[in-house]
Motif scaffolding. Structure first.
Motif, PDB file in Angstrom:
ATOM      1  N   GLU A 195      -1.177  -0.814   6.762  1.00  0.00           N
ATOM      2  CA  GLU A 195      -2.157  -1.642   7.207  1.00  0.00           C
ATOM      3  C   GLU A 195      -1.512  -3.086   7.287  1.00  0.00           C
ATOM      4  O   GLU A 195      -1.013  -3.795   6.412  1.00  0.00           O
ATOM      5  CB  GLU A 195      -3.603  -1.720   6.447  1.00  0.00           C
ATOM      6  CG  GLU A 195      -4.483  -2.625   6.921  1.00  0.00           C
ATOM      7  CD  GLU A 195      -5.907  -2.582   6.066  1.00  0.00           C
ATOM      8  OE1 GLU A 195      -6.756  -3.381   6.494  1.00  0.00           O
ATOM      9  OE2 GLU A 195      -5.932  -1.934   5.002  1.00  0.00           O
ATOM     10  N   ASP A 197      -2.070  -7.055   7.981  1.00  0.00           N
ATOM     11  CA  ASP A 197      -2.939  -8.341   8.141  1.00  0.00           C
ATOM     12  C   ASP A 197      -2.343  -9.462   8.603  1.00  0.00           C
ATOM     13  O   ASP A 197      -1.523  -9.949   7.891  1.00  0.00           O
ATOM     14  CB  ASP A 197      -3.722  -8.391   6.782  1.00  0.00           C
ATOM     15  CG  ASP A 197      -4.897  -9.644   7.022  1.00  0.00           C
ATOM     16  OD1 ASP A 197      -4.765 -10.463   7.843  1.00  0.00           O
ATOM     17  OD2 ASP A 197      -5.935  -9.457   6.372  1.00  0.00           O
ATOM     18  N   ASN A 200      -2.923 -12.426   6.065  1.00  0.00           N
ATOM     19  CA  ASN A 200      -2.985 -12.113   4.335  1.00  0.00           C
ATOM     20  C   ASN A 200      -2.153 -10.983   4.242  1.00  0.00           C
ATOM     21  O   ASN A 200      -2.328  -9.968   4.409  1.00  0.00           O
ATOM     22  CB  ASN A 200      -4.463 -11.795   3.922  1.00  0.00           C
ATOM     23  CG  ASN A 200      -4.351 -11.826   2.471  1.00  0.00           C
ATOM     24  OD1 ASN A 200      -3.424 -11.953   1.902  1.00  0.00           O
ATOM     25  ND2 ASN A 200      -5.725 -11.270   2.040  1.00  0.00           N
ATOM     26  N   GLN A 202      -1.237 -10.235   1.642  1.00  0.00           N
ATOM     27  CA  GLN A 202      -1.605  -9.340   0.094  1.00  0.00           C
ATOM     28  C   GLN A 202      -2.131  -7.899   0.473  1.00  0.00           C
ATOM     29  O   GLN A 202      -2.023  -6.960  -0.125  1.00  0.00           O
ATOM     30  CB  GLN A 202      -2.599  -9.936  -0.704  1.00  0.00           C
ATOM     31  CG  GLN A 202      -2.783  -9.434  -1.885  1.00  0.00           C
ATOM     32  CD  GLN A 202      -1.717  -9.672  -3.126  1.00  0.00           C
ATOM     33  OE1 GLN A 202      -1.040 -10.454  -2.820  1.00  0.00           O
ATOM     34  NE2 GLN A 202      -1.505  -8.759  -3.684  1.00  0.00           N
ATOM     35  N   THR A 203      -2.689  -7.879   1.855  1.00  0.00           N
ATOM     36  CA  THR A 203      -2.991  -6.530   2.289  1.00  0.00           C
ATOM     37  C   THR A 203      -1.974  -5.274   2.440  1.00  0.00           C
ATOM     38  O   THR A 203      -2.419  -4.313   1.853  1.00  0.00           O
ATOM     39  CB  THR A 203      -3.927  -6.829   3.437  1.00  0.00           C
ATOM     40  OG1 THR A 203      -4.924  -7.886   3.517  1.00  0.00           O
ATOM     41  CG2 THR A 203      -4.374  -5.246   4.121  1.00  0.00           C
ATOM     42  N   SER A 204      -1.098  -5.832   2.897  1.00  0.00           N
ATOM     43  CA  SER A 204      -0.026  -4.935   3.068  1.00  0.00           C
ATOM     44  C   SER A 204       0.716  -4.756   1.931  1.00  0.00           C
ATOM     45  O   SER A 204       1.209  -3.571   1.333  1.00  0.00           O
ATOM     46  CB  SER A 204       1.060  -5.208   4.057  1.00  0.00           C
ATOM     47  OG  SER A 204       0.695  -5.307   5.464  1.00  0.00           O
ATOM     48  N   ASN A 206      -0.533  -4.682  -1.453  1.00  0.00           N
ATOM     49  CA  ASN A 206      -1.254  -3.922  -2.067  1.00  0.00           C
ATOM     50  C   ASN A 206      -1.076  -2.416  -1.977  1.00  0.00           C
ATOM     51  O   ASN A 206      -0.898  -1.616  -2.835  1.00  0.00           O
ATOM     52  CB  ASN A 206      -2.782  -4.174  -2.215  1.00  0.00           C
ATOM     53  CG  ASN A 206      -3.163  -5.623  -2.916  1.00  0.00           C
ATOM     54  OD1 ASN A 206      -2.546  -6.275  -3.675  1.00  0.00           O
ATOM     55  ND2 ASN A 206      -4.324  -5.947  -2.439  1.00  0.00           N
ATOM     56  N   GLN A 207      -1.014  -2.179  -0.699  1.00  0.00           N
ATOM     57  CA  GLN A 207      -0.860  -0.763  -0.321  1.00  0.00           C
ATOM     58  C   GLN A 207       0.563  -0.107  -0.514  1.00  0.00           C
ATOM     59  O   GLN A 207       0.680   0.853  -1.001  1.00  0.00           O
ATOM     60  CB  GLN A 207      -1.003  -0.535   1.146  1.00  0.00           C
ATOM     61  CG  GLN A 207      -0.966   0.837   1.731  1.00  0.00           C
ATOM     62  CD  GLN A 207      -1.306   1.318   3.078  1.00  0.00           C
ATOM     63  OE1 GLN A 207      -1.584   0.393   4.067  1.00  0.00           O
ATOM     64  NE2 GLN A 207      -0.999   2.390   3.822  1.00  0.00           N
TER      65      GLN A 207
END
Length: 219
Positions: A195, A197, A200, A202-204, A206-207
């Motif tokens: 994913e 973003d 941000n 952090q979105t990628s 975290n995954q």
């Protein structure tokens, strides 16, 4: 998820086109994410892959395409705060051709300068109103980066370089991408779309962090 021959490896593919305006908009977030991943997961290979937006042409860009791209620049600027120099549309003769820029990046990759060339090209295009569809601009960038400009100019439009580009584009299109830019992770034989973003990182992150817990280590 599709199978691919990357067993027991973790590789993140950054899929882009050098003249993709959304890639330019994503640049600050991607640069931050890339640095964070390198620090946190040194075992994760990060590879750049060209997608190829538009093949070679000598024809000037149709007015409708010019209008569409200018609207896209404005949209990206409004949404992300990205800077664009609209003098490009007055000073240059735009062509819908990104393959020359893609070939140039391939040649820069050969000497370890892919990212440097890519970002210099973006600067030239979006901030300095220089046309990366023109060989002259690409040779200038190569020279600015200390590459052998004569050898670069010869190789830029060679059959070998074009064949390499077409092969990479073919391979890239087998990835589960959703336009440019895209992030795809090859993990233990699987391909996973990450994913993305634009605002941000952090979105990628975290995954990817969660997926890295699944890395299989060869014993």
């Amino acid at each position: 998820m599709d199978k691919i021959g990357y067993m027991n490896l973790a590789t993140l593919f950054y899929v882009y086109d050098p003249m993709c305006s959304w890639c330019w908009g994503y640049k600050p977030t991607w640069s931050f994410l890339e640095e964070q991943l390198k620090q946190q997961f040194p075992q994760l290979a990060i590879e750049y892959r060209l997608g190829g937006l538009a093949a070679d042409t000598d024809e000037l860009m149709p007015e409708e395409m010019e209008d569409f791209l200018q609207q896209t620049w404005r949209k990206i600027s409004q949404q992300l705060g990205t800077q664009f120099n609209f003098d490009f549309w007055v000073k240059c003769q735009p062509r819908r051709a990104t393959y020359p820029a893609c070939r140039a990046v391939l040649l820069a990759r050969d000497v370890g300068l892919e990212q440097s060339f890519y970002y210099a090209l973006q600067q030239a295009y979006y901030l300095e109103a220089r046309n990366p569809s023109d060989d002259a601009t690409l040779v200038e960038i190569a020279t600015e980066l200390g590459m052998d400009s004569e050898a670069f100019a010869i190789a830029l439009n060679s059959e070998l370089t074009q064949a390499r580009l077409l092969q990479e584009i073919s391979q890239t299109r087998r990835l589960p991408i959703q336009g440019f830019p895209s992030l795809v992770m090859a993990l233990n034989g699987e391909l996973i779309l990450i994913e993305l973003d634009y605002k941000n990182a952090q979105t990628s992150f975290n995954q990817i962090e969660k997926l890295m817990q699944e890395v299989v280590i060869d014993s």
